[in-house]
Design a protein around this motif. Sequence first.
Motif, PDB file in Angstrom:
ATOM      1  N   PRO A  91      -5.084  43.300  22.944  1.00 45.63           N
ATOM      2  CA  PRO A  91      -5.326  44.028  21.689  1.00 45.63           C
ATOM      3  C   PRO A  91      -4.154  43.931  20.712  1.00 45.63           C
ATOM      4  O   PRO A  91      -4.359  43.831  19.500  1.00 45.63           O
ATOM      5  CB  PRO A  91      -5.539  45.473  22.153  1.00 45.63           C
ATOM      6  CG  PRO A  91      -6.017  45.349  23.564  1.00 45.63           C
ATOM      7  CD  PRO A  91      -5.298  44.150  24.128  1.00 45.63           C
ATOM      8  N   ALA A  92      -2.936  43.936  21.249  1.00 47.20           N
ATOM      9  CA  ALA A  92      -1.759  43.868  20.377  1.00 47.20           C
ATOM     10  C   ALA A  92      -1.690  42.529  19.652  1.00 47.20           C
ATOM     11  O   ALA A  92      -1.432  42.459  18.444  1.00 47.20           O
ATOM     12  CB  ALA A  92      -0.487  44.092  21.199  1.00 47.20           C
ATOM     13  N   ALA A  94      -4.232  40.493  19.167  1.00 44.56           N
ATOM     14  CA  ALA A  94      -5.400  40.407  18.290  1.00 44.56           C
ATOM     15  C   ALA A  94      -5.126  41.110  16.956  1.00 44.56           C
ATOM     16  O   ALA A  94      -5.526  40.629  15.888  1.00 44.56           O
ATOM     17  CB  ALA A  94      -6.621  41.019  18.967  1.00 44.56           C
ATOM     18  N   ARG A  95      -4.437  42.224  17.021  1.00 48.12           N
ATOM     19  CA  ARG A  95      -4.098  42.956  15.787  1.00 48.12           C
ATOM     20  C   ARG A  95      -3.163  42.130  14.916  1.00 48.12           C
ATOM     21  O   ARG A  95      -3.273  42.140  13.687  1.00 48.12           O
ATOM     22  CB  ARG A  95      -3.462  44.303  16.133  1.00 48.12           C
ATOM     23  CG  ARG A  95      -3.168  45.148  14.906  1.00 48.12           C
ATOM     24  CD  ARG A  95      -2.692  46.544  15.278  1.00 48.12           C
ATOM     25  NE  ARG A  95      -2.442  47.345  14.098  1.00 48.12           N
ATOM     26  CZ  ARG A  95      -3.385  47.986  13.426  1.00 48.12           C
ATOM     27  NH1 ARG A  95      -4.633  47.933  13.832  1.00 48.12           N
ATOM     28  NH2 ARG A  95      -3.091  48.705  12.356  1.00 48.12           N
ATOM     29  N   GLU A  96      -2.224  41.418  15.532  1.00 53.21           N
ATOM     30  CA  GLU A  96      -1.324  40.555  14.764  1.00 53.21           C
ATOM     31  C   GLU A  96      -2.110  39.480  14.021  1.00 53.21           C
ATOM     32  O   GLU A  96      -1.834  39.182  12.855  1.00 53.21           O
ATOM     33  CB  GLU A  96      -0.286  39.908  15.690  1.00 53.21           C
ATOM     34  CG  GLU A  96       0.742  40.870  16.260  1.00 53.21           C
ATOM     35  CD  GLU A  96       1.580  41.534  15.180  1.00 53.21           C
ATOM     36  OE1 GLU A  96       2.024  40.824  14.253  1.00 53.21           O
ATOM     37  OE2 GLU A  96       1.774  42.763  15.262  1.00 53.21           O
ATOM     38  N   VAL A  97      -3.091  38.887  14.703  1.00 48.20           N
ATOM     39  CA  VAL A  97      -3.870  37.792  14.112  1.00 48.20           C
ATOM     40  C   VAL A  97      -4.787  38.303  13.002  1.00 48.20           C
ATOM     41  O   VAL A  97      -4.854  37.718  11.912  1.00 48.20           O
ATOM     42  CB  VAL A  97      -4.702  37.072  15.195  1.00 48.20           C
ATOM     43  CG1 VAL A  97      -5.646  36.050  14.557  1.00 48.20           C
ATOM     44  CG2 VAL A  97      -3.789  36.385  16.210  1.00 48.20           C
ATOM     45  N   PHE A  98      -5.494  39.399  13.266  1.00 45.89           N
ATOM     46  CA  PHE A  98      -6.533  39.845  12.336  1.00 45.89           C
ATOM     47  C   PHE A  98      -6.047  40.828  11.278  1.00 45.89           C
ATOM     48  O   PHE A  98      -6.709  40.985  10.240  1.00 45.89           O
ATOM     49  CB  PHE A  98      -7.682  40.491  13.116  1.00 45.89           C
ATOM     50  CG  PHE A  98      -8.475  39.513  13.923  1.00 45.89           C
ATOM     51  CD1 PHE A  98      -9.215  38.520  13.317  1.00 45.89           C
ATOM     52  CD2 PHE A  98      -8.469  39.576  15.308  1.00 45.89           C
ATOM     53  CE1 PHE A  98      -9.940  37.607  14.061  1.00 45.89           C
ATOM     54  CE2 PHE A  98      -9.183  38.676  16.069  1.00 45.89           C
ATOM     55  CZ  PHE A  98      -9.926  37.682  15.441  1.00 45.89           C
ATOM     56  N   VAL A  99      -4.901  41.497  11.521  1.00 41.52           N
ATOM     57  CA  VAL A  99      -4.468  42.539  10.588  1.00 41.52           C
ATOM     58  C   VAL A  99      -3.054  42.276  10.066  1.00 41.52           C
ATOM     59  O   VAL A  99      -2.863  41.976   8.885  1.00 41.52           O
ATOM     60  CB  VAL A  99      -4.523  43.937  11.257  1.00 41.52           C
ATOM     61  CG1 VAL A  99      -4.084  45.019  10.263  1.00 41.52           C
ATOM     62  CG2 VAL A  99      -5.929  44.239  11.761  1.00 41.52           C
TER      63      VAL A  99
END
Length: 374
Positions: A91-92, A94-99
């Motif tokens: 999740p961490a 993924a947040r870097e990539v998408f947000v």
Amino acid sequence: MGSILPGNLDLITTLASHCLQRTTESVQQTQVTLRQAIQPLPPGFPPGPDGDVALELAQNPLQCLESLKSRYGGLVGFKLASRPIVLVSSPAFAREVFVNQSSIFIKAGTAFFPGSSLAGNGLLVSDGDIWKRQRRLSNPAFRKAAIQTYAEAMVNITEKMVKNTWRTGGVRDVYADFNELTMKIVASALFGADEGSENLAQVGPAITQAFQFFTRRATSMFIVPEWIPTFDNIQYNSAVTGLNKVVYRLIDERRSQLAGSSGSKKKDLLTRLLQATDDDGSGMDDQSLRDELMTLLVAGQETSAILLTWALLMFALHPHTQELVFQEVSEVLGGQPPRQSDVSKLKSVSQFQIPIPASQPSCTPPSPHLISMI
């Protein structure tokens, strides 16, 4: 001797130019693929296996992905059919990539639909300013009131299936059942299509054929361009052509209804997209509408059927979890049909996770979609 008429000459010139352009694109893509095949992964690439994982993924996708995650963590780098791939499961990350760092990541198609005629340039594939505009125009179709309408359709159609199709005792192919169910739900939510409609009968088989095509293509070491007339490509392009006819016909019909004196009373996603306008008053053209509808059709139908099938299998393998979920649903709903507002109250359904060890063969039985009805 015969002569070539000027009009025919122009047609031949156009076709030749088109074929030359497609051939050039294919050669360039082949060159990229070959370079990727012989070149090592770049410095700083996330850790992962040394070899290509295409064969392993084709043989057992779930076990392959779980194994990569357990061995290398939430960020894994590897080659899949010669292409460099990064598996993001944390999740961490993924947040870097998408947000947090979304501006530095470029969406170059998808693993399943690279430059595909099926997805077009919808939200799944598009990037940059095009994506931002389409996202703004799509927002009204996913507001709370709209989601409530879709949820009601989901409940009504599912209740009909359970009441009219499922019985206690015996064995059912729930994957086939869920494919039919999700197709009815998606067709209703997107187009307002009724059960038994001609549009629904045409869309279902075409989507299935397209997904089978991309499943075979996903693990191929060399991707044959869609325009080359192989047997597989001809079948696939025929399916896409059929889908296009249905979708464009529905768009034309709904535009006419909305332009009429009485307008359209349907509250499906197509109507909401047609009514959406940007800051300058412009809306989506037919091509953009087609791409978004096709994207949602592709992303929402068979993927949901697969998820539901695996969920029932996991319940069958873990009866204690099945009992916990049953008790929670009984307490929250009190015997009433579920509503969209009930979803947040079903904590076990949304939060419970069943670990699937890579070495556990029982998670991939010979017929995972054949479930006993007890």
